[in-house]
Motif scaffolding. Structure first.
Motif, PDB file in Angstrom:
ATOM      1  N   TYR A 191      -8.689   3.043   8.196  1.00 15.38           N
ATOM      2  CA  TYR A 191      -8.842   2.290   6.943  1.00 15.38           C
ATOM      3  C   TYR A 191     -10.235   1.684   6.795  1.00 15.38           C
ATOM      4  O   TYR A 191     -10.800   1.676   5.707  1.00 15.38           O
ATOM      5  N   GLY A 227       0.822  -1.193   0.000  1.00 14.24           N
ATOM      6  CA  GLY A 227       0.000   0.000   0.000  1.00 14.24           C
ATOM      7  C   GLY A 227       0.859   1.247   0.000  1.00 14.24           C
ATOM      8  O   GLY A 227       2.075   1.196  -0.181  1.00 14.24           O
ATOM      9  N   ASN A 228       0.214   2.394   0.259  1.00 13.98           N
ATOM     10  CA  ASN A 228       0.948   3.663   0.238  1.00 13.98           C
ATOM     11  C   ASN A 228       0.754   4.465   1.517  1.00 13.98           C
ATOM     12  O   ASN A 228       1.012   5.660   1.548  1.00 13.98           O
ATOM     13  N   ASP A 229       0.300   3.804   2.581  1.00 16.15           N
ATOM     14  CA  ASP A 229       0.054   4.474   3.853  1.00 16.15           C
ATOM     15  C   ASP A 229       1.108   4.022   4.861  1.00 16.15           C
ATOM     16  O   ASP A 229       1.109   2.865   5.304  1.00 16.15           O
ATOM     17  N   LYS A 230       2.001   4.916   5.224  1.00 19.33           N
ATOM     18  CA  LYS A 230       3.107   4.569   6.123  1.00 19.33           C
ATOM     19  C   LYS A 230       2.627   4.163   7.514  1.00 19.33           C
ATOM     20  O   LYS A 230       3.265   3.348   8.185  1.00 19.33           O
ATOM     21  N   VAL A 231       1.513   4.723   7.964  1.00 19.34           N
ATOM     22  CA  VAL A 231       0.967   4.374   9.283  1.00 19.34           C
ATOM     23  C   VAL A 231       0.520   2.912   9.283  1.00 19.34           C
ATOM     24  O   VAL A 231       0.828   2.145  10.203  1.00 19.34           O
ATOM     25  N   ILE A 232      -0.211   2.507   8.254  1.00 19.29           N
ATOM     26  CA  ILE A 232      -0.674   1.120   8.151  1.00 19.29           C
ATOM     27  C   ILE A 232       0.518   0.175   8.053  1.00 19.29           C
ATOM     28  O   ILE A 232       0.545  -0.886   8.695  1.00 19.29           O
ATOM     29  N   SER A 280      -6.585   0.455  11.398  1.00 21.45           N
ATOM     30  CA  SER A 280      -5.377   1.258  11.305  1.00 21.45           C
ATOM     31  C   SER A 280      -5.598   2.489  10.437  1.00 21.45           C
ATOM     32  O   SER A 280      -6.027   2.389   9.290  1.00 21.45           O
ATOM     33  N   ASN A 281      -5.314   3.651  10.994  1.00 21.10           N
ATOM     34  CA  ASN A 281      -5.405   4.936  10.290  1.00 21.10           C
ATOM     35  C   ASN A 281      -6.762   5.104   9.593  1.00 21.10           C
ATOM     36  O   ASN A 281      -6.842   5.596   8.479  1.00 21.10           O
TER      37      ASN A 281
END
Length: 193
Positions: A138, A13-18, A135-136
């Motif tokens: 989602y 993916g492209n979400d650093k938090v996830i 997470s974040n």
């Protein structure tokens, strides 16, 4: 719980938090001495959750169908890797090895695994806790859709409540430890599925 199956994306993916939350879940499972059971890949969020567990001395079992067992996909450093003939056998094996289930963010495959395992719980085929790590944010829209299903009378509130939701791994695991399953329906047994 001594073992938890984690369903999640094979993409990063492209979400650093996830991405970080996936690693963190593996780390927390290891610190709590909970065995990670997962899809056996080194890629994406799957690879991150395994890395988090392995980097912190955790016990990890990968379960992968033979057609995905290539050098580019399979995690090379797993202490235990089980190869199945197909995706269906993979899910059954993950179920058999686990005392709980967590869905991290993912795509169609993650959704399919989550909804199948929660349907099995709804039917009384298992009594293990099922967690959704939001997470974040989602899963915000999915949670809203499930609440719409309850409002429209197409999903019983008691069945919605089978899904344990939290934004952090520690909170989710604490909630899962306190899970109370629904009474077993008397009209169905495992042989009927």
């Amino acid at each position: 719980m001594k073992s938890i199956a984690v369903f999640c994306g094979s993409s990063a993916g492209n979400d650093k938090v996830i991405f970080q939350d996936s690693y963190n879940l593996g780390k927390i499972l290891a610190k709590r001495n909970i065995k990670l059971v997962y899809g056996g890949s080194k890629l994406g969020l799957m690879g991150q959750v395994a890395k988090g567990a392995l980097d912190n001395g955790g016990e990890v079992t990968g379960v992968i169908p033979g057609f995905l067992k290539t050098k580019e996909v399979v995690h090379p450093n797993l202490p235990e890797l089980i190869t199945t003939k197909d995706m269906h056998e993979r899910k059954l094996k993950m179920h058999d090895l686990s005392e709980g289930f967590i869905a991290l963010p993912g795509g169609f495959g993650t959704f399919e695994e989550l909804f199948e395992i929660i349907t099995w719980a709804q039917l009384g085929l298992h009594h293990n806790p099922i967690g959704l790590l939001n997470s974040n944010a989602y899963y915000d829209e999915l949670i809203a859709m499930l609440k719409t299903m309850v409002r429209k009378g197409l999903l019983k509130k008691a069945n919605f409540d089978l899904l344990i939701i939290a934004e952090g791994a520690e909170e989710l695991l604490d909630k899962m430890a306190n899970f109370q399953p629904l009474p077993v329906p008397k009209w169905i047994n495992k042989e009927q599925t």
